[in-house]
Design a protein around this motif. Structure first.
Motif, PDB file in Angstrom:
ATOM      1  N   LEU A 167      50.635  39.050  32.583  1.00 20.94           N
ATOM      2  CA  LEU A 167      51.044  39.893  33.705  1.00 20.94           C
ATOM      3  C   LEU A 167      51.892  39.135  34.731  1.00 20.94           C
ATOM      4  CD1 LEU A 167      47.743  41.926  34.333  1.00 20.94           C
ATOM      5  CD2 LEU A 167      49.743  42.578  32.984  1.00 20.94           C
ATOM      6  N   GLU A 168      52.074  37.833  34.471  1.00 25.12           N
ATOM      7  CA  GLU A 168      52.873  36.980  35.361  1.00 25.12           C
ATOM      8  C   GLU A 168      52.301  36.963  36.777  1.00 25.12           C
ATOM      9  OE1 GLU A 168      56.887  38.389  35.022  1.00 25.12           O
ATOM     10  OE2 GLU A 168      57.182  37.461  33.059  1.00 25.12           O
ATOM     11  N   ILE A 169      50.980  36.787  36.839  1.00 26.82           N
ATOM     12  CA  ILE A 169      50.273  36.614  38.105  1.00 26.82           C
ATOM     13  C   ILE A 169      49.351  35.399  37.959  1.00 26.82           C
ATOM     14  CG2 ILE A 169      50.359  39.050  38.785  1.00 26.82           C
ATOM     15  CD1 ILE A 169      47.578  39.431  37.690  1.00 26.82           C
ATOM     16  N   SER A 170      48.740  34.983  39.061  1.00 28.93           N
ATOM     17  CA  SER A 170      47.882  33.805  38.995  1.00 28.93           C
ATOM     18  C   SER A 170      46.482  34.169  38.493  1.00 28.93           C
ATOM     19  CB  SER A 170      47.769  33.165  40.380  1.00 28.93           C
ATOM     20  OG  SER A 170      46.988  33.994  41.230  1.00 28.93           O
ATOM     21  N   PRO A 171      45.758  33.204  37.884  1.00 27.33           N
ATOM     22  CA  PRO A 171      44.379  33.452  37.467  1.00 27.33           C
ATOM     23  C   PRO A 171      43.493  33.894  38.639  1.00 27.33           C
ATOM     24  CG  PRO A 171      45.194  31.466  36.423  1.00 27.33           C
ATOM     25  CD  PRO A 171      46.228  31.876  37.425  1.00 27.33           C
ATOM     26  N   ARG A 172      43.760  33.354  39.818  1.00 25.20           N
ATOM     27  CA  ARG A 172      42.990  33.741  41.004  1.00 25.20           C
ATOM     28  C   ARG A 172      43.201  35.224  41.303  1.00 25.20           C
ATOM     29  NH1 ARG A 172      38.656  34.300  43.758  1.00 25.20           N
ATOM     30  NH2 ARG A 172      39.009  34.616  46.002  1.00 25.20           N
ATOM     31  N   THR A 173      44.443  35.696  41.147  1.00 27.66           N
ATOM     32  CA  THR A 173      44.725  37.111  41.391  1.00 27.66           C
ATOM     33  C   THR A 173      43.989  37.983  40.376  1.00 27.66           C
ATOM     34  OG1 THR A 173      46.902  36.556  42.278  1.00 27.66           O
ATOM     35  CG2 THR A 173      46.547  38.841  41.596  1.00 27.66           C
ATOM     36  N   VAL A 174      43.918  37.501  39.138  1.00 32.85           N
ATOM     37  CA  VAL A 174      43.160  38.234  38.111  1.00 32.85           C
ATOM     38  C   VAL A 174      41.695  38.341  38.527  1.00 32.85           C
ATOM     39  CG1 VAL A 174      42.353  38.232  35.713  1.00 32.85           C
ATOM     40  CG2 VAL A 174      44.718  37.602  36.247  1.00 32.85           C
ATOM     41  N   GLU A 175      41.130  37.265  39.052  1.00 27.60           N
ATOM     42  CA  GLU A 175      39.740  37.286  39.517  1.00 27.60           C
ATOM     43  C   GLU A 175      39.538  38.338  40.605  1.00 27.60           C
ATOM     44  OE1 GLU A 175      38.563  33.421  40.745  1.00 27.60           O
ATOM     45  OE2 GLU A 175      38.888  32.502  38.781  1.00 27.60           O
ATOM     46  N   ILE A 176      40.522  38.447  41.499  1.00 24.47           N
ATOM     47  CA  ILE A 176      40.431  39.441  42.576  1.00 24.47           C
ATOM     48  C   ILE A 176      40.456  40.850  41.985  1.00 24.47           C
ATOM     49  CG2 ILE A 176      41.654  40.422  44.549  1.00 24.47           C
ATOM     50  CD1 ILE A 176      42.605  37.543  45.197  1.00 24.47           C
ATOM     51  N   TYR A 177      41.341  41.052  40.998  1.00 22.53           N
ATOM     52  CA  TYR A 177      41.394  42.372  40.352  1.00 22.53           C
ATOM     53  C   TYR A 177      40.091  42.685  39.611  1.00 22.53           C
ATOM     54  CZ  TYR A 177      46.318  43.331  41.322  1.00 22.53           C
ATOM     55  OH  TYR A 177      47.514  43.624  41.944  1.00 22.53           O
ATOM     56  N   ARG A 178      39.523  41.658  38.972  1.00 27.18           N
ATOM     57  CA  ARG A 178      38.245  41.870  38.278  1.00 27.18           C
ATOM     58  C   ARG A 178      37.165  42.319  39.254  1.00 27.18           C
ATOM     59  NH1 ARG A 178      36.672  37.480  33.678  1.00 27.18           N
ATOM     60  NH2 ARG A 178      34.656  38.401  34.189  1.00 27.18           N
ATOM     61  N   ALA A 179      37.137  41.704  40.416  1.00 23.76           N
ATOM     62  CA  ALA A 179      36.142  42.072  41.429  1.00 23.76           C
ATOM     63  C   ALA A 179      36.359  43.501  41.895  1.00 23.76           C
ATOM     64  CB  ALA A 179      36.221  41.103  42.612  1.00 23.76           C
ATOM     65  N   ARG A 180      37.615  43.879  42.071  1.00 25.79           N
ATOM     66  CA  ARG A 180      37.919  45.263  42.462  1.00 25.79           C
ATOM     67  C   ARG A 180      37.490  46.242  41.385  1.00 25.79           C
ATOM     68  NH1 ARG A 180      44.143  44.820  44.714  1.00 25.79           N
ATOM     69  NH2 ARG A 180      43.745  43.472  46.526  1.00 25.79           N
ATOM     70  N   LEU A 181      37.742  45.867  40.131  1.00 26.99           N
ATOM     71  CA  LEU A 181      37.359  46.734  39.010  1.00 26.99           C
ATOM     72  C   LEU A 181      35.852  46.942  38.966  1.00 26.99           C
ATOM     73  CD1 LEU A 181      39.704  45.311  36.238  1.00 26.99           C
ATOM     74  CD2 LEU A 181      39.743  47.642  37.135  1.00 26.99           C
ATOM     75  N   MET A 182      35.114  45.863  39.148  1.00 27.26           N
ATOM     76  CA  MET A 182      33.648  45.958  39.140  1.00 27.26           C
ATOM     77  C   MET A 182      33.170  46.902  40.235  1.00 27.26           C
ATOM     78  SD  MET A 182      32.523  43.892  36.679  1.00 27.26           S
ATOM     79  CE  MET A 182      30.880  43.325  37.082  1.00 27.26           C
ATOM     80  N   ASP A 183      33.833  46.818  41.390  1.00 30.24           N
ATOM     81  CA  ASP A 183      33.440  47.658  42.525  1.00 30.24           C
ATOM     82  C   ASP A 183      33.809  49.124  42.284  1.00 30.24           C
ATOM     83  OD1 ASP A 183      32.506  48.026  45.297  1.00 30.24           O
ATOM     84  OD2 ASP A 183      34.608  48.491  45.693  1.00 30.24           O
ATOM     85  N   LYS A 184      35.042  49.373  41.876  1.00 32.91           N
ATOM     86  CA  LYS A 184      35.498  50.751  41.684  1.00 32.91           C
ATOM     87  C   LYS A 184      34.777  51.445  40.531  1.00 32.91           C
ATOM     88  CE  LYS A 184      40.169  50.687  43.644  1.00 32.91           C
ATOM     89  NZ  LYS A 184      41.605  51.005  43.380  1.00 32.91           N
ATOM     90  N   MET A 185      34.498  50.692  39.469  1.00 33.34           N
ATOM     91  CA  MET A 185      33.829  51.267  38.305  1.00 33.34           C
ATOM     92  C   MET A 185      32.309  51.275  38.459  1.00 33.34           C
ATOM     93  SD  MET A 185      36.204  52.225  36.160  1.00 33.34           S
ATOM     94  CE  MET A 185      35.341  52.384  34.613  1.00 33.34           C
ATOM     95  N   GLN A 186      31.824  50.654  39.545  1.00 34.22           N
ATOM     96  CA  GLN A 186      30.382  50.583  39.805  1.00 34.22           C
ATOM     97  C   GLN A 186      29.645  49.910  38.646  1.00 34.22           C
ATOM     98  OE1 GLN A 186      28.973  54.533  40.919  1.00 34.22           O
ATOM     99  NE2 GLN A 186      30.795  54.887  42.153  1.00 34.22           N
ATOM    100  N   ALA A 187      30.254  48.838  38.150  1.00 32.75           N
ATOM    101  CA  ALA A 187      29.673  48.075  37.045  1.00 32.75           C
ATOM    102  C   ALA A 187      28.941  46.861  37.597  1.00 32.75           C
ATOM    103  CB  ALA A 187      30.766  47.635  36.078  1.00 32.75           C
ATOM    104  N   HIS A 188      27.827  46.504  36.975  1.00 33.19           N
ATOM    105  CA  HIS A 188      27.030  45.367  37.442  1.00 33.19           C
ATOM    106  C   HIS A 188      27.286  44.095  36.638  1.00 33.19           C
ATOM    107  CE1 HIS A 188      24.737  48.983  38.783  1.00 33.19           C
ATOM    108  NE2 HIS A 188      24.637  48.264  39.886  1.00 33.19           N
ATOM    109  N   SER A 189      28.031  44.229  35.552  1.00 31.07           N
ATOM    110  CA  SER A 189      28.335  43.071  34.729  1.00 31.07           C
ATOM    111  C   SER A 189      29.617  43.351  33.964  1.00 31.07           C
ATOM    112  CB  SER A 189      27.193  42.782  33.742  1.00 31.07           C
ATOM    113  OG  SER A 189      27.076  43.850  32.811  1.00 31.07           O
ATOM    114  N   LEU A 190      30.210  42.277  33.430  1.00 29.87           N
ATOM    115  CA  LEU A 190      31.428  42.446  32.643  1.00 29.87           C
ATOM    116  C   LEU A 190      31.181  43.298  31.385  1.00 29.87           C
ATOM    117  CD1 LEU A 190      34.410  41.887  32.200  1.00 29.87           C
ATOM    118  CD2 LEU A 190      33.761  39.716  31.102  1.00 29.87           C
ATOM    119  N   PRO A 191      30.082  43.064  30.629  1.00 26.77           N
ATOM    120  CA  PRO A 191      29.824  43.925  29.466  1.00 26.77           C
ATOM    121  C   PRO A 191      29.701  45.407  29.834  1.00 26.77           C
ATOM    122  CG  PRO A 191      28.489  41.950  29.320  1.00 26.77           C
ATOM    123  CD  PRO A 191      29.117  41.950  30.690  1.00 26.77           C
ATOM    124  N   GLU A 192      29.091  45.698  30.978  1.00 29.25           N
ATOM    125  CA  GLU A 192      28.972  47.087  31.409  1.00 29.25           C
ATOM    126  C   GLU A 192      30.353  47.658  31.752  1.00 29.25           C
ATOM    127  OE1 GLU A 192      26.543  49.900  34.608  1.00 29.25           O
ATOM    128  OE2 GLU A 192      26.512  47.719  34.835  1.00 29.25           O
TER     129      GLU A 192
END
Length: 205
Positions: A167-192
Protein backbone atom coordinates in the motif's frame (compact mmCIF):
# COMPACT_ATOMS: atom_id res chain seq x y z
CA UNK A 1 -36.65 -27.84 17.46
CA UNK A 2 -38.36 -25.49 19.89
CA UNK A 3 -42.06 -25.54 20.61
CA UNK A 4 -43.86 -23.09 18.37
CA UNK A 5 -41.44 -23.34 15.45
CA UNK A 6 -43.15 -21.93 12.36
CA UNK A 7 -44.30 -24.04 9.43
CA UNK A 8 -45.84 -22.47 6.34
CA UNK A 9 -48.11 -24.83 4.44
CA UNK A 10 -48.78 -24.01 0.77
CA UNK A 11 -51.32 -26.28 -0.95
CA UNK A 12 -54.25 -25.53 -3.23
CA UNK A 13 -56.48 -28.20 -1.65
CA UNK A 14 -58.53 -27.00 1.34
CA UNK A 15 -58.78 -30.46 2.92
CA UNK A 16 -55.03 -31.00 2.75
CA UNK A 17 -54.29 -27.64 4.36
CA UNK A 18 -56.81 -28.22 7.15
CA UNK A 19 -55.51 -31.70 7.98
CA UNK A 20 -51.88 -30.61 7.92
CA UNK A 21 -52.57 -27.60 10.12
CA UNK A 22 -54.30 -29.78 12.70
CA UNK A 23 -51.48 -32.35 12.65
CA UNK A 24 -48.75 -29.75 12.96
CA UNK A 25 -50.41 -27.83 15.79
CA UNK A 26 -50.95 -31.01 17.80
CA UNK A 27 -47.22 -31.72 17.34
CA UNK A 28 -46.36 -28.30 18.80
CA UNK A 29 -45.63 -26.31 15.65
CA UNK A 30 -47.10 -22.94 14.77
CA UNK A 31 -48.75 -23.62 11.40
CA UNK A 32 -49.83 -21.00 8.91
CA UNK A 33 -51.58 -22.05 5.69
CA UNK A 34 -51.80 -20.48 2.24
CA UNK A 35 -53.99 -21.58 -0.71
CA UNK A 36 -51.42 -20.64 -3.35
CA UNK A 37 -47.80 -19.76 -3.92
CA UNK A 38 -48.87 -16.25 -4.85
CA UNK A 39 -50.62 -15.77 -1.50
CA UNK A 40 -47.48 -16.89 0.33
CA UNK A 41 -45.17 -14.67 -1.71
CA UNK A 42 -47.42 -11.67 -1.11
CA UNK A 43 -47.22 -12.29 2.64
CA UNK A 44 -43.67 -13.50 3.37
CA UNK A 45 -40.93 -11.13 4.57
CA UNK A 46 -37.26 -11.52 3.66
CA UNK A 47 -36.26 -12.04 7.31
CA UNK A 48 -38.85 -14.75 7.96
CA UNK A 49 -37.53 -17.96 9.53
CA UNK A 50 -39.26 -21.34 9.38
CA UNK A 51 -40.12 -24.39 7.29
CA UNK A 52 -42.04 -24.11 4.03
CA UNK A 53 -44.11 -27.25 3.37
CA UNK A 54 -45.25 -26.99 -0.23
CA UNK A 55 -46.98 -29.18 -2.81
CA UNK A 56 -45.02 -29.70 -6.03
CA UNK A 57 -48.04 -29.43 -8.34
CA UNK A 58 -50.09 -26.26 -8.01
CA UNK A 59 -51.74 -23.96 -10.56
CA UNK A 60 -50.08 -20.70 -11.60
CA UNK A 61 -46.83 -20.95 -9.59
CA UNK A 62 -45.81 -24.53 -8.83
CA UNK A 63 -43.74 -25.75 -5.90
CA UNK A 64 -40.42 -25.72 -7.74
CA UNK A 65 -40.85 -22.12 -8.84
CA UNK A 66 -41.93 -21.12 -5.33
CA UNK A 67 -38.83 -22.81 -3.94
CA UNK A 68 -36.65 -20.90 -6.40
CA UNK A 69 -38.17 -17.53 -5.47
CA UNK A 70 -38.05 -18.16 -1.74
CA UNK A 71 -34.45 -19.41 -1.98
CA UNK A 72 -33.44 -16.20 -3.74
CA UNK A 73 -35.01 -13.84 -1.20
CA UNK A 74 -35.61 -15.61 2.15
CA UNK A 75 -32.45 -17.35 3.43
CA UNK A 76 -34.12 -18.27 6.72
CA UNK A 77 -36.76 -20.51 5.12
CA UNK A 78 -36.06 -24.21 4.50
CA UNK A 79 -38.25 -26.15 2.08
CA UNK A 80 -39.93 -29.56 2.36
CA UNK A 81 -41.74 -30.72 -0.78
CA UNK A 82 -44.95 -32.79 -0.85
CA UNK A 83 -45.25 -35.00 -3.90
CA UNK A 84 -47.35 -37.71 -5.48
CA UNK A 85 -45.68 -40.88 -6.75
CA UNK A 86 -45.57 -39.59 -10.32
CA UNK A 87 -43.85 -36.40 -9.17
CA UNK A 88 -40.79 -38.04 -7.60
CA UNK A 89 -38.43 -36.84 -10.39
CA UNK A 90 -39.63 -33.28 -9.69
CA UNK A 91 -39.00 -33.81 -5.98
CA UNK A 92 -35.47 -35.00 -6.73
CA UNK A 93 -35.00 -31.82 -8.74
CA UNK A 94 -36.21 -29.85 -5.71
CA UNK A 95 -33.69 -31.62 -3.48
CA UNK A 96 -30.88 -30.73 -5.88
CA UNK A 97 -32.07 -27.12 -5.70
CA UNK A 98 -31.76 -27.11 -1.93
CA UNK A 99 -34.95 -28.61 -0.48
CA UNK A 100 -34.32 -30.31 2.86
CA UNK A 101 -36.60 -33.26 2.09
CA UNK A 102 -39.62 -34.44 0.15
CA UNK A 103 -42.63 -36.34 1.46
CA UNK A 104 -44.61 -38.65 -0.78
CA UNK A 105 -48.40 -38.65 -0.60
CA UNK A 106 -50.31 -40.13 1.13
CA UNK A 107 -48.31 -38.49 3.89
CA UNK A 108 -47.07 -40.60 6.81
CA UNK A 109 -47.30 -38.60 10.05
CA UNK A 110 -43.92 -39.53 11.55
CA UNK A 111 -42.04 -39.11 8.28
CA UNK A 112 -43.58 -35.66 7.85
CA UNK A 113 -42.76 -34.52 11.37
CA UNK A 114 -39.19 -35.82 11.12
CA UNK A 115 -38.68 -33.93 7.85
CA UNK A 116 -40.12 -30.74 9.31
CA UNK A 117 -37.92 -30.96 12.39
CA UNK A 118 -34.86 -31.25 10.16
CA UNK A 119 -36.04 -28.31 8.07
CA UNK A 120 -36.74 -26.14 11.12
CA UNK A 121 -33.26 -26.83 12.51
CA UNK A 122 -31.78 -26.03 9.09
CA UNK A 123 -33.81 -22.81 8.83
CA UNK A 124 -32.73 -21.68 12.29
CA UNK A 125 -29.08 -22.22 11.39
CA UNK A 126 -29.39 -20.40 8.05
CA UNK A 127 -31.37 -17.59 9.64
CA UNK A 128 -28.73 -16.98 12.29
CA UNK A 129 -26.00 -17.06 9.63
CA UNK A 130 -27.90 -14.52 7.52
CA UNK A 131 -28.33 -12.18 10.49
CA UNK A 132 -24.62 -12.45 11.32
CA UNK A 133 -23.63 -11.83 7.71
CA UNK A 134 -25.87 -8.76 7.50
CA UNK A 135 -24.37 -7.38 10.71
CA UNK A 136 -20.79 -7.87 9.54
CA UNK A 137 -21.57 -6.41 6.10
CA UNK A 138 -22.96 -3.29 7.78
CA UNK A 139 -19.72 -2.91 9.74
CA UNK A 140 -17.64 -3.38 6.59
CA UNK A 141 -19.64 -0.67 4.83
CA UNK A 142 -18.52 1.83 7.49
CA UNK A 143 -14.84 1.32 6.63
CA UNK A 144 -12.80 3.69 4.51
CA UNK A 145 -11.19 2.53 1.28
CA UNK A 146 -7.79 2.32 2.94
CA UNK A 147 -9.18 0.41 5.91
CA UNK A 148 -10.72 -2.12 3.54
CA UNK A 149 -7.39 -2.50 1.74
CA UNK A 150 -5.62 -3.20 5.03
CA UNK A 151 -8.37 -5.65 6.03
CA UNK A 152 -8.01 -7.49 2.71
CA UNK A 153 -4.30 -7.81 3.40
CA UNK A 154 -4.98 -9.21 6.85
CA UNK A 155 -7.47 -11.71 5.44
CA UNK A 156 -4.75 -12.83 3.01
CA UNK A 157 -2.49 -13.49 5.99
CA UNK A 158 0.08 -10.82 5.14
CA UNK A 159 2.21 -9.35 7.97
CA UNK A 160 2.18 -5.61 8.57
CA UNK A 161 5.41 -5.06 6.62
CA UNK A 162 4.02 -6.72 3.50
CA UNK A 163 0.75 -4.79 3.70
CA UNK A 164 2.70 -1.57 4.21
CA UNK A 165 4.89 -2.28 1.19
CA UNK A 166 1.93 -3.09 -1.05
CA UNK A 167 0.00 0.00 0.00
CA UNK A 168 3.12 2.20 0.05
CA UNK A 169 2.59 3.25 3.66
CA UNK A 170 4.63 2.69 6.81
CA UNK A 171 4.24 -0.41 9.05
CA UNK A 172 3.31 1.97 11.88
CA UNK A 173 0.45 3.34 9.77
CA UNK A 174 -0.73 -0.22 9.15
CA UNK A 175 -0.78 -0.77 12.93
CA UNK A 176 -2.96 2.33 13.32
CA UNK A 177 -5.36 1.03 10.66
CA UNK A 178 -5.47 -2.36 12.38
CA UNK A 179 -6.46 -0.68 15.63
CA UNK A 180 -9.19 1.26 13.85
CA UNK A 181 -10.44 -1.93 12.22
CA UNK A 182 -10.62 -3.72 15.57
CA UNK A 183 -12.61 -0.81 16.98
CA UNK A 184 -15.01 -0.36 14.06
CA UNK A 185 -15.63 -4.09 13.64
CA UNK A 186 -15.95 -4.55 17.42
CA UNK A 187 -13.46 -7.42 17.28
CA UNK A 188 -11.53 -8.53 20.37
CA UNK A 189 -8.76 -10.33 18.53
CA UNK A 190 -7.21 -10.62 15.09
CA UNK A 191 -8.75 -14.09 14.47
CA UNK A 192 -12.18 -12.69 15.32
CA UNK A 193 -11.61 -9.76 12.96
CA UNK A 194 -10.65 -12.17 10.16
CA UNK A 195 -13.70 -14.35 10.82
CA UNK A 196 -15.99 -11.30 10.63
CA UNK A 197 -14.38 -10.23 7.36
CA UNK A 198 -14.75 -13.68 5.83
CA UNK A 199 -18.43 -13.88 6.90
CA UNK A 200 -19.00 -10.50 5.23
CA UNK A 201 -17.39 -11.73 2.01
CA UNK A 202 -14.12 -9.77 2.11
CA UNK A 203 -11.74 -11.21 -0.47
CA UNK A 204 -8.04 -11.64 0.35
CA UNK A 205 -5.68 -9.11 -1.17
Amino acid sequence: MGVGARVFVVDDEDAVRDSLQALLEVAGFEAQCFPSARAFLDWVAVDQIGCLLVDVRMPDIDGLELQRRVGATCPGIAVVMMTGHADVPMAVQAMKAGAVDFIEKPIAREALLAAIRRAVAHADERGRAAVERSSEEAKISSLSVRERQVLAGLVAGHPNKVIAHRLEISPRTVEIYRARLMDKMQAHSLPELIRMAVVAGVEPD
